[in-house]
Design an enzyme around this catalytic site. Structure first.
Site: not given
Ligand SMILES: CC(=O)[C@@H](O)[C@H](O)COP(=O)(O)O
Ligand SMILES: NCC(=O)COP(=O)(O)O
Length: 253
Positions: A48, A79, A200-201, A223
């Site tokens: 991202h 993203e 996300h999370d 992530g």
């Molecule tokens: C879109 C999403 O939920 C995540 O992929 C995003 O990449 C989180 O961004 P940060 O790692 O900057 O928190």
């Molecule tokens: N689109 C979600 C992502 O790429 C990772 O989100 P997170 O696991 O860092 O919250």
């Protein structure tokens, strides 16, 4: 193993870049993290590249694009906000997938999906351009079933369900009701001919129950928790743990 298609794991490397950026030494390496996760069986890499380059920088995106040429079965998912810098990467690199996220430039992290009533008209030409370039388009969405026909009409291929509300409810009395909203939104998307991603999370603790409850999830992108756990377990063991969590959702009951 059930006949349902197995959910792909896409590892988001934002937080490797975040640590790397705190010194001018180039370590930890984003591309080495990608290599180790792909060797361990991850099916994709997500980044991202936010406009402020707090973590993933433009050179990371280009280096990962080059690296992934050696992994033809793996997907690259970029993203971002298409009205900021995302489309520059889409036009230059034509990743397998782009995920459109309605974040402001300085936003702390992604915390909501698209308001399709307000944005469908301006999103449509962006979506059509990306698809004409051969890039699959996914829209970051809250779990609202009624919004899915608007995503379809805007021309997108997939949605990505924003899963922080689920992560917050996980392990609480609200979990079952929250999961029902995700299952209903996913089914509505599938009924509209859309693919379903999620992220996300998500983490090792909450992933299996999510995938058992929510139908047809093609890909999870993970992530923050993944990298946090890899600091303790390493990339290979962490990747294998997530693949096992995914398999657990598809194991015969
Ligand atoms: C879109 C999403 O939920 C995540 O992929 C995003 O990449 C989180 O961004 P940060 O790692 O900057 O928190
Ligand atoms: N689109 C979600 C992502 O790429 C990772 O989100 P997170 O696991 O860092 O919250």
């Amino acid at each position: 193993m059930s006949s349902a298609a197995r959910t792909a794991l896409s590892v988001n490397l934002n937080k490797v870049a975040l640590v790397r950026n705190t010194r001018h030494l180039g370590i930890p390496s984003v591309t080495r993290a990608a290599t180790l996760c792909l060797r361990a069986g991850a099916q994709g890499i997500t980044v991202h590249p936010r406009p402020d380059e707090r973590h993933i920088r433009a050179h990371d995106v280009r280096e990962l694009h080059e690296l992934l040429k050696a992994w033809p079965r793996a997907e690259f998912n970029i993203e971002g906000n298409p009205f900021h810098n995302l489309m520059d990467f889409v036009r230059e690199l034509r990743p397998h997938q782009c995920t459109l996220v309605p974040d402001s430039e300085g936003q702390f992290t992604s915390d909501h999906g698209w308001d399709m009533q307000a944005n469908a008209t301006r999103l449509n030409p962006i979506i059509e351009e990306a698809r004409a370039l051969g890039v699959r388009v996914s829209l970051f969405m809250d779990p609202v079933a009624a919004a899915m026909p608007l995503v379809r009409d805007a021309g997108a291929d997939r949605i990505e369900l924003y899963t922080e509300p689920y992560a917050k409810a996980f392990g609480t009395p609200a979990q079952a009701e929250v999961l029902r909203s995700y299952a209903q939104a996913a089914q509505a998307a599938l009924d509209c001919g859309l693919g379903v991603n999620a992220g996300h999370d998500l983490n090792q603790a909450n992933l299996t129950e999510f995938l058992m409850a929510v139908p047809g999830v093609s890909e999870v992108s993970i992530g923050h928790a993944f990298i946090s756990e890899a600091l303790e377990q390493g990339y290979e063991a962490t990747t294998q743990a997530y693949l096992a969590s995914i398999d657990g959702a598809f194991a015969p009951s």
